[in-house]
Design an enzyme around this catalytic site. Structure first.
Site, mmCIF file in Angstrom:
data_model
loop_
_atom_site.group_PDB
_atom_site.id
_atom_site.type_symbol
_atom_site.label_atom_id
_atom_site.label_comp_id
_atom_site.label_asym_id
_atom_site.label_seq_id
_atom_site.Cartn_x
_atom_site.Cartn_y
_atom_site.Cartn_z
ATOM 1 N N GLU A 84 0.745 -1.142 -0.001
ATOM 2 C CA GLU A 84 -0.116 0.018 -0.111
ATOM 3 C C GLU A 84 0.830 1.231 -0.136
ATOM 4 O O GLU A 84 2.099 1.229 0.438
ATOM 5 C CB GLU A 84 -0.833 0.050 1.382
ATOM 6 C CG GLU A 84 -2.047 -1.068 1.397
ATOM 7 C CD GLU A 84 -2.836 -0.629 2.604
ATOM 8 O OE1 GLU A 84 -2.802 0.335 2.961
ATOM 9 O OE2 GLU A 84 -3.572 -1.651 3.250
ATOM 10 N N HIS B 185 -4.864 6.784 -0.047
ATOM 11 C CA HIS B 185 -3.986 5.671 0.178
ATOM 12 C C HIS B 185 -4.618 4.285 -0.833
ATOM 13 O O HIS B 185 -5.602 4.526 -1.632
ATOM 14 C CB HIS B 185 -3.767 4.862 1.575
ATOM 15 C CG HIS B 185 -5.103 4.318 2.089
ATOM 16 N ND1 HIS B 185 -6.116 4.871 2.451
ATOM 17 C CD2 HIS B 185 -5.169 2.925 2.364
ATOM 18 C CE1 HIS B 185 -7.136 4.210 2.894
ATOM 19 N NE2 HIS B 185 -6.642 2.874 2.989
ATOM 20 N N HIS C 246 -5.515 0.051 -1.998
ATOM 21 C CA HIS C 246 -5.984 -1.300 -1.406
ATOM 22 C C HIS C 246 -5.474 -2.036 -2.527
ATOM 23 O O HIS C 246 -6.454 -2.346 -3.409
ATOM 24 C CB HIS C 246 -7.324 -1.337 -1.223
ATOM 25 C CG HIS C 246 -7.666 -0.491 0.203
ATOM 26 N ND1 HIS C 246 -9.122 -0.699 0.681
ATOM 27 C CD2 HIS C 246 -6.874 -0.005 1.189
ATOM 28 C CE1 HIS C 246 -9.088 -0.288 1.831
ATOM 29 N NE2 HIS C 246 -7.877 0.179 2.240
ATOM 30 N N ASP D 185 -8.418 2.220 8.605
ATOM 31 C CA ASP D 185 -8.566 3.442 7.962
ATOM 32 C C ASP D 185 -9.582 4.153 8.635
ATOM 33 O O ASP D 185 -9.395 5.463 8.452
ATOM 34 C CB ASP D 185 -9.381 3.016 6.549
ATOM 35 C CG ASP D 185 -8.466 2.199 5.514
ATOM 36 O OD1 ASP D 185 -7.030 2.281 5.983
ATOM 37 O OD2 ASP D 185 -8.875 1.663 4.638
HETATM 38 ZN ZN ZN Z 1 -6.935 1.133 3.831
#
Ligand code: ZN
Length: 123
Positions: free
Chosen positions: A25, A71, A73, A84
């Protein structure tokens, strides 16, 4: 100020960062000008805490505001994890998740409470 839109080039950059970080990530903070996300700020680590948000606020130029975070995934799930949701609550009003396969529509935006919200793409 309400963050209402993202510059298309910034969105493309986020998708590209997701693609090039996979299978890991990435997470960045985003900055907005006049309600439009125009800037990406790399941050250390994999989470945003109150402390990192404060440091970030010190370095953003006058006239800019924190939009939130972005961000990726790598598993392609376009909804926030429990971790999150904690990050989202720390700072900002607009939290973007991009996911595999990182196509132009492989992203969603969430508010502080983790509710999906709209974000216009402009430029
Ligand atoms: Zn996440």
């Amino acid at each position: 100020m309400l963050v209402r839109a993202i510059d298309r080039e910034v969105l493309d950059l986020l998708l590209e960062m997701g693609r090039s970080s996979a299978p890991n990530e990435f997470i960045v903070m985003t900055g907005a000008e006049k309600g439009v996300i125009t800037t990406v700020y790399p941050i250390a680590g994999t989470t945003v805490t109150s402390a990192s948000a404060t440091i970030f606020m010190d370095m953003i130029p006058l006239g800019m505001q924190i939009a939130g975070t972005a961000h990726s995934h790598p598993n392609g799930a376009l909804w926030p994890s429990d971790a999150d949701l904690q990050t989202f609550a720390e700072t900002g009003q607009c939290h973007i998740i991009v996911g595999d396969p990182y196509e132009p529509d492989s992203w969603r935006c969430f508010d502080r409470e983790g509710r999906e919200r709209t974000l216009e793409v402009i430029g």
